[in-house]
Motif scaffolding. Structure first.
Motif, PDB file in Angstrom:
ATOM      1  N   VAL A 143       0.832  -1.205   0.000  1.00  0.00           N
ATOM      2  CA  VAL A 143       0.000   0.000   0.000  1.00  0.00           C
ATOM      3  C   VAL A 143       0.865   1.252   0.000  1.00  0.00           C
ATOM      4  O   VAL A 143       1.891   1.305   0.660  1.00  0.00           O
ATOM      5  CB  VAL A 143      -0.919   0.014   1.247  1.00  0.00           C
ATOM      6  CG1 VAL A 143      -1.718   1.294   1.335  1.00  0.00           C
ATOM      7  CG2 VAL A 143      -1.833  -1.188   1.256  1.00  0.00           C
ATOM      8  N   ASN A 144       0.412   2.239  -0.739  1.00  0.00           N
ATOM      9  CA  ASN A 144       0.992   3.569  -0.627  1.00  0.00           C
ATOM     10  C   ASN A 144      -0.127   4.503  -0.192  1.00  0.00           C
ATOM     11  O   ASN A 144      -1.311   4.167  -0.301  1.00  0.00           O
ATOM     12  CB  ASN A 144       1.610   4.049  -1.935  1.00  0.00           C
ATOM     13  CG  ASN A 144       2.559   5.215  -1.728  1.00  0.00           C
ATOM     14  OD1 ASN A 144       2.752   5.702  -0.619  1.00  0.00           O
ATOM     15  ND2 ASN A 144       3.157   5.682  -2.806  1.00  0.00           N
ATOM     16  N   ILE A 145       0.236   5.647   0.299  1.00  0.00           N
ATOM     17  CA  ILE A 145      -0.725   6.655   0.744  1.00  0.00           C
ATOM     18  C   ILE A 145      -0.380   7.969   0.062  1.00  0.00           C
ATOM     19  O   ILE A 145       0.783   8.362   0.000  1.00  0.00           O
ATOM     20  CB  ILE A 145      -0.678   6.843   2.279  1.00  0.00           C
ATOM     21  CG1 ILE A 145      -1.077   5.555   3.006  1.00  0.00           C
ATOM     22  CG2 ILE A 145      -1.554   8.014   2.712  1.00  0.00           C
ATOM     23  CD1 ILE A 145      -2.544   5.188   2.903  1.00  0.00           C
ATOM     24  N   ILE A 146      -1.407   8.624  -0.419  1.00  0.00           N
ATOM     25  CA  ILE A 146      -1.280   9.972  -0.970  1.00  0.00           C
ATOM     26  C   ILE A 146      -1.906  10.921   0.040  1.00  0.00           C
ATOM     27  O   ILE A 146      -3.023  10.684   0.515  1.00  0.00           O
ATOM     28  CB  ILE A 146      -2.033  10.103  -2.312  1.00  0.00           C
ATOM     29  CG1 ILE A 146      -1.483   9.113  -3.343  1.00  0.00           C
ATOM     30  CG2 ILE A 146      -1.987  11.540  -2.828  1.00  0.00           C
ATOM     31  CD1 ILE A 146      -2.398   8.919  -4.540  1.00  0.00           C
ATOM     32  N   ARG A 147      -1.183  11.968   0.379  1.00  0.00           N
ATOM     33  CA  ARG A 147      -1.763  13.031   1.212  1.00  0.00           C
ATOM     34  C   ARG A 147      -1.959  14.237   0.306  1.00  0.00           C
ATOM     35  O   ARG A 147      -1.050  14.642  -0.408  1.00  0.00           O
ATOM     36  CB  ARG A 147      -0.830  13.406   2.361  1.00  0.00           C
ATOM     37  CG  ARG A 147      -1.495  14.439   3.321  1.00  0.00           C
ATOM     38  CD  ARG A 147      -0.552  14.942   4.389  1.00  0.00           C
ATOM     39  NE  ARG A 147       0.402  15.877   3.802  1.00  0.00           N
ATOM     40  CZ  ARG A 147       1.721  15.813   3.943  1.00  0.00           C
ATOM     41  NH1 ARG A 147       2.278  14.846   4.637  1.00  0.00           N
ATOM     42  NH2 ARG A 147       2.502  16.708   3.368  1.00  0.00           N
ATOM     43  N   VAL A 148      -3.155  14.792   0.332  1.00  0.00           N
ATOM     44  CA  VAL A 148      -3.418  16.019  -0.417  1.00  0.00           C
ATOM     45  C   VAL A 148      -3.651  17.124   0.599  1.00  0.00           C
ATOM     46  O   VAL A 148      -4.548  17.026   1.444  1.00  0.00           O
ATOM     47  CB  VAL A 148      -4.640  15.886  -1.355  1.00  0.00           C
ATOM     48  CG1 VAL A 148      -4.866  17.193  -2.105  1.00  0.00           C
ATOM     49  CG2 VAL A 148      -4.464  14.727  -2.327  1.00  0.00           C
ATOM     50  N   ASP A 149      -2.806  18.147   0.527  1.00  0.00           N
ATOM     51  CA  ASP A 149      -2.940  19.323   1.384  1.00  0.00           C
ATOM     52  C   ASP A 149      -3.690  20.387   0.594  1.00  0.00           C
ATOM     53  O   ASP A 149      -3.249  20.778  -0.489  1.00  0.00           O
ATOM     54  CB  ASP A 149      -1.562  19.863   1.781  1.00  0.00           C
ATOM     55  CG  ASP A 149      -0.756  18.870   2.592  1.00  0.00           C
ATOM     56  OD1 ASP A 149      -1.350  18.007   3.268  1.00  0.00           O
ATOM     57  OD2 ASP A 149       0.493  18.965   2.554  1.00  0.00           O
ATOM     58  N   PHE A 150      -4.802  20.847   1.129  1.00  0.00           N
ATOM     59  CA  PHE A 150      -5.642  21.802   0.427  1.00  0.00           C
ATOM     60  C   PHE A 150      -5.348  23.231   0.851  1.00  0.00           C
ATOM     61  O   PHE A 150      -5.150  23.517   2.029  1.00  0.00           O
ATOM     62  CB  PHE A 150      -7.124  21.494   0.658  1.00  0.00           C
ATOM     63  CG  PHE A 150      -7.539  20.174   0.100  1.00  0.00           C
ATOM     64  CD1 PHE A 150      -7.491  19.935  -1.272  1.00  0.00           C
ATOM     65  CD2 PHE A 150      -7.955  19.158   0.927  1.00  0.00           C
ATOM     66  CE1 PHE A 150      -7.863  18.730  -1.799  1.00  0.00           C
ATOM     67  CE2 PHE A 150      -8.333  17.938   0.408  1.00  0.00           C
ATOM     68  CZ  PHE A 150      -8.283  17.715  -0.956  1.00  0.00           C
TER      69      PHE A 150
END
Length: 164
Positions: A143-150
């Motif tokens: 698994v990989n995780i993407i973090r999106v900072d808004f």
């Protein structure tokens, strides 16, 4: 993350910020839109979890097309669609939507990735939390995780009087 509704063309359809945050918190999925590796648009539906502040987390495979695109261009938008009610006899649709703009990050620490997986389990499988945490540890290498900072978001809705 700043709530910016002054750029919405239809000012009569502005969504209250509290409702926009509620949709961000409770919706099961959204559409992540980015620049594809060839420069064209690329949007995909994804499950996500909001951290309660300025970011969401998305789980994915450890490599793939989406990660290649985000590596090249991390600027993204994210769209959540709330209640939708088609009104064929009135030639319109009631809807709710939230659009967020931000930057994707794909090289997170192992600690942040595991924290994100736990948040995802808490949101999407709360009745199976214990099993979900164990599963997260066993499948962590896959698994990989993407973090999106808004940086900003806006909300829009349409409610039709006497829609029934």
């Amino acid at each position: 993350m700043k709530y910016v509704n002054d750029t919405v063309r239809r000012q009569d359809r502005l969504m209250d910020e509290d409702r926009a945050r509620e949709l961000l918190r409770t919706s099961e999925y959204g559409v992540l839109s980015m620049a594809d590796t060839d420069g064209t648009g690329y949007g995909i539906p994804v499950n996500y979890v909001w951290d309660g502040a300025d970011s969401i987390y998305i789980h994915c495979a450890p490599d793939g097309h989406k990660l290649d695109a985000l590596e090249r261009q991390p600027g993204v938008s994210f769209c959540i669609i709330g209640n939708v009610h088609l009104l064929p006899s009135r030639f319109t649709t009631e809807y709710e939507s939230v659009i967020l703009k931000g930057t994707a990050h794909i090289h997170l620490t192992a600690e942040e990735r595991m924290k994100a997986l736990h948040l995802i389990v808490d949101k999407l499988s709360p009745d199976y939390r214990s099993i979900g945490y164990k599963y997260s540890e066993k499948s962590f290498h896959r698994v990989n995780i993407i973090r999106v900072d808004f940086s900003e978001y806006s909300g829009k809705c349409k409610h039709v009087p006497n829609a029934d």
